[in-house]
Design a protein around this motif. Sequence first.
Motif, PDB file in Angstrom:
ATOM      1  N   LEU A  22      42.506  31.691  51.937  1.00  0.00           N
ATOM      2  CA  LEU A  22      43.034  32.998  51.537  1.00  0.00           C
ATOM      3  C   LEU A  22      44.395  33.257  52.174  1.00  0.00           C
ATOM      4  CD1 LEU A  22      39.792  35.191  51.700  1.00  0.00           C
ATOM      5  CD2 LEU A  22      40.957  34.345  49.658  1.00  0.00           C
ATOM      6  N   THR A  35      44.059  40.480  44.234  1.00  0.00           N
ATOM      7  CA  THR A  35      43.551  39.147  43.914  1.00  0.00           C
ATOM      8  C   THR A  35      42.828  38.558  45.115  1.00  0.00           C
ATOM      9  OG1 THR A  35      45.333  38.753  42.322  1.00  0.00           O
ATOM     10  CG2 THR A  35      44.202  36.806  43.197  1.00  0.00           C
ATOM     11  N   TYR A  39      38.936  37.424  45.371  1.00  0.00           N
ATOM     12  CA  TYR A  39      38.552  36.068  45.768  1.00  0.00           C
ATOM     13  C   TYR A  39      37.670  36.081  47.011  1.00  0.00           C
ATOM     14  CZ  TYR A  39      41.641  33.627  42.473  1.00  0.00           C
ATOM     15  OH  TYR A  39      42.219  33.104  41.343  1.00  0.00           O
ATOM     16  N   ASP A  42      34.280  36.683  45.856  1.00  0.00           N
ATOM     17  CA  ASP A  42      33.741  35.506  45.170  1.00  0.00           C
ATOM     18  C   ASP A  42      33.329  34.418  46.155  1.00  0.00           C
ATOM     19  OD1 ASP A  42      34.310  36.828  42.798  1.00  0.00           O
ATOM     20  OD2 ASP A  42      36.279  35.881  42.590  1.00  0.00           O
ATOM     21  N   ARG A  82      35.682  34.329  36.848  1.00  0.00           N
ATOM     22  CA  ARG A  82      36.546  34.603  37.999  1.00  0.00           C
ATOM     23  C   ARG A  82      35.989  33.944  39.253  1.00  0.00           C
ATOM     24  NH1 ARG A  82      36.310  40.324  40.272  1.00  0.00           N
ATOM     25  NH2 ARG A  82      34.822  39.242  41.605  1.00  0.00           N
ATOM     26  N   CYS A  83      34.660  33.990  39.412  1.00  0.00           N
ATOM     27  CA  CYS A  83      34.027  33.298  40.547  1.00  0.00           C
ATOM     28  C   CYS A  83      34.365  31.812  40.518  1.00  0.00           C
ATOM     29  CB  CYS A  83      32.510  33.464  40.492  1.00  0.00           C
ATOM     30  SG  CYS A  83      31.892  35.031  41.107  1.00  0.00           S
ATOM     31  N   SER A  85      36.823  30.339  39.128  1.00  0.00           N
ATOM     32  CA  SER A  85      38.240  30.122  39.418  1.00  0.00           C
ATOM     33  C   SER A  85      38.486  30.122  40.919  1.00  0.00           C
ATOM     34  CB  SER A  85      39.070  31.216  38.740  1.00  0.00           C
ATOM     35  OG  SER A  85      40.440  31.096  39.077  1.00  0.00           O
ATOM     36  N   ALA A  86      37.866  31.079  41.623  1.00  0.00           N
ATOM     37  CA  ALA A  86      38.021  31.143  43.076  1.00  0.00           C
ATOM     38  C   ALA A  86      37.400  29.929  43.746  1.00  0.00           C
ATOM     39  CB  ALA A  86      37.388  32.425  43.613  1.00  0.00           C
ATOM     40  N   TRP A  87      36.191  29.576  43.325  1.00  0.00           N
ATOM     41  CA  TRP A  87      35.520  28.423  43.931  1.00  0.00           C
ATOM     42  C   TRP A  87      36.305  27.138  43.678  1.00  0.00           C
ATOM     43  CZ3 TRP A  87      29.859  29.495  41.837  1.00  0.00           C
ATOM     44  CH2 TRP A  87      29.436  30.740  42.331  1.00  0.00           C
TER      45      TRP A  87
END
Length: 310
Positions: A22, A35, A39, A42, A82-83, A85-87
């Motif tokens: 992050l 954002t 994240y 997530d 979205r999860c 994408s973060a993972w």
Amino acid sequence: MRERLNEDAGAAALPPAGEEWLAWLATQRRAAPLTLQAYRKDLAALQRLADGRDVAVLTAHDIRRFIGRLHAGGLSGRSIARCLSAWRGLYRWLIRHRGLRANPVDGLRAPKSPARLPRVLSPDQAQALLDPAPDSVLEVRDLAMFELFYSSGLRLAELAALDVGKGLDAAEGMVTVTGKRGRSRSVPVGEKAWAALRAWSAARAQLPCAAEPALFVTRSGRRMSASAIRSRLALRASSLGLGVHVHPHMLRHSFASHLLQSSGDLRAVQELLGHASIRSTQVYTHLDFQHLAKVYDAAHPRAKKSGPAS
């Protein structure tokens, strides 16, 4: 128990190296605070779903199982996407910086959700929201904020970040803001918005904000927060009896939809909104089609279905 994302993102445990990733996003990719907040939530969900296992040992089978749990728990396909994408981003960072060999999220997709079109105000509703004259300093401020939202299609974070003497150029009739990923864009400001901003500039001097650089401030002279702006907009819409919940992004959607209806220039709307991809802007073509269909149904003499012939 229904699976859901952890609501207390700030206190939730993150996977190992989650904080470092992050921080890297914030400094190297200039990711927006909202954002990063999303994240973080997530990543906390991934840590919880892993149930104590190191995320570095998870497989694609594990991730598929997590997707199933989230979907069965009622999470929408958009939220699951979205999860993922973060993972996926975390695992790519681990591969690059920690020597992880494979990304278990690559190739996996979220369940499809029905397409949801953004809700917009009609031109009459927008007029009803913005036309009433303010009768207090705070209402002068609110009108200036909401006129600028609708006039220029700003994001909430962009408007909240505006400072006195920066961004607004009265001579050119433009406002320059910094959007997602640090991209700047300049957008025209309409005359009604300028008039509201001039009135706010005079009213702002009545508040104890001499040392505050923010353009829009509270009664106590501090920068307006995003949540405070949302609340003031919802309160104004409710007090005027609009009959719909109005939020800042609805004004941005309304700006785009009404502009597209009038101009038909999708590329121009894309530039004004600051969308990196035309695909993000194309949703407004569907709204425009709905508008045209309603006009046709209401006005065309052959549009209404007649009853069966006798």
